[in-house]
Design an enzyme around this catalytic site. Sequence first.
Site, short mmCIF file in Angstrom:
data_model
loop_
_atom_site.label_atom_id
_atom_site.label_comp_id
_atom_site.label_asym_id
_atom_site.label_seq_id
_atom_site.Cartn_x
_atom_site.Cartn_y
_atom_site.Cartn_z
N ARG A 99 0.49 -0.94 0.19
CA ARG A 99 -0.26 -0.25 -0.21
C ARG A 99 0.74 1.56 0.19
O ARG A 99 0.34 2.46 -0.45
CB ARG A 99 -1.01 0.33 1.05
CG ARG A 99 -2.13 -1.12 1.39
CD ARG A 99 -3.07 -1.65 2.64
NE ARG A 99 -1.62 -2.20 3.03
CZ ARG A 99 -2.54 -2.74 4.44
NH1 ARG A 99 -3.69 -1.83 4.89
NH2 ARG A 99 -1.14 -3.55 5.16
N GLY B 164 1.81 -13.99 6.11
CA GLY B 164 0.86 -13.54 7.55
C GLY B 164 1.95 -13.20 8.63
O GLY B 164 2.83 -14.08 8.63
N THR B 165 1.34 -12.90 9.57
CA THR B 165 1.79 -12.41 10.97
C THR B 165 1.94 -13.37 11.26
O THR B 165 3.08 -13.51 12.62
CB THR B 165 0.93 -10.90 11.47
OG1 THR B 165 -0.46 -11.14 11.26
CG2 THR B 165 1.49 -9.69 10.72
#
Length: 456
Positions: free
Chosen positions: A16, A78-79
Amino acid sequence: MTNIFAVVLAAGQGTRMKSKLYKVLHPVCGKSMVEHVIDNINTLNTNRIVTVVGHGADMVKETLGNKSEYVLQAEQLGTAHAIQQAEQLLGGLEGTTLVVCGDTPLIRPETMKALFEHHQNTNAKATILTAIADDPTGYGRILRDTDGQVSQIVEQKDATEEQRLVKEINTGTYCFDNKSLFETLKLVKNDNVQGEYYLPDVIQILQKQGEIISAYVTSNFEETLGVNDRFALSQAEEIMRARINEQHMRNGVTIINPASTHISSEAIIGSDTIIKPGTIIEGKTVIGEDCVIGPNSHIVNTTIGDRTTIHSSVIIDSTVGNDTAVGPFAHLRPESSLGDKVKIGNFVEVKKSSLGNNSKVSHLSYIGDAEVGQNVNIGCGTITVNYDGKNKFKTIIEDEVFVGCNSNLVAPVTLKEGSYVAAGSTITKEVPSDALAIARARQENKLNYVSKLNLK
Ligand code: UD1
Ligand code: CA
């Protein structure tokens, strides 16, 4: 004493941000986000700090150096998957693990400490740092059951309309019982909209196992800002800038207009120094006491003494002494060094040169690759001719020299102590001590010539 570990998540690309630079390396007030996070953690008493790297791993490691240990997350799944990579270093150890995202640079050490203490006091297996956001869009939402206990964290993308109305958000900072964390991570699935292994899912799993889950709600949402795009980056910059400025003001620095004053998080400024509007102080700049800096000055990685004034000027990678005046409109390029009581005036450029105490270059000059002694006066429009198109050469100007206006000093050349250069000279060879050098065409007056030419 409980062992305290910290894991920092810094493997993401940061899509982003729409940037070639990896997200956590974007600077806020001159220091990368991840470095802010690590430096803050370093003020706590942690036994080990592990940073999970992936995208831009080498650059992140280079930025943080030995402030952290590293584990590689080769693929960003992913985290939860990111934390799992730290198992090789921390798995099975007794202790408490603080997890912080590399993109939340504003969380203060005091807040991390309060979270940790809350975790200890509530005997929880996991404690989440939460905040109440006016606009929670983008954050994971904290779901609580009927008696107010945290039951689950649901990501924005997975949340129902109703869940999205919840204003309590997951800041991405947590404390875990280290052993339970790594055991529970194995149970996390990726059956969600993004197909990722979510760290927040650990909460629901632990809760279902009947473990105590606790939340520490910070009153300051601002501090927990997660920087996912450039707009949030500018918000983080503004918040951090205000914080840094406030600290300097509380330490006795006058900042006339904090909104237009940018000071890097690493700068040091002495008391009673006045910073005027439009000033940018970058890098590891050190400024002494009783200085006047600005308006409109840009100072980078420079050390400045006491009682010095810098007016509307640019100074990069240089040193400036005490009681010295620079500007308006001067430019000190890298590796320049000015002594005490020096004056660098309007439209003077200094490059890789040193000037001794009490020396003056007051107007319109270029001083490059020069060693200038003490009590030297360099007249208006003087140029060190340091470059032949291929190589650079040195000009040496010894103590007590006077250089008349509009002189060219063709390097390599030396003006010996106490010598004097007549205005308009082009000096190509050494001027001996105590000598006057005149190197210009003699003036000839042609009397009655103008009327003869019939020009008037
Ligand atoms: C995350 C949380 C969200 C929380 C928000 C707070 C998850 C699933 N969501 O969302 O609940 O409200 O932070 O700011 O955790 N990272 C890795 N490896 C990965 C993925 C991410 O190291 O595989 C790192 C990123 O570099 C970043 C951090 O983890 O520093 C957080 O990732 P990000 O994608 O920004 O998560 P958010 O969507 O903000
Ligand atoms: Ca984020």
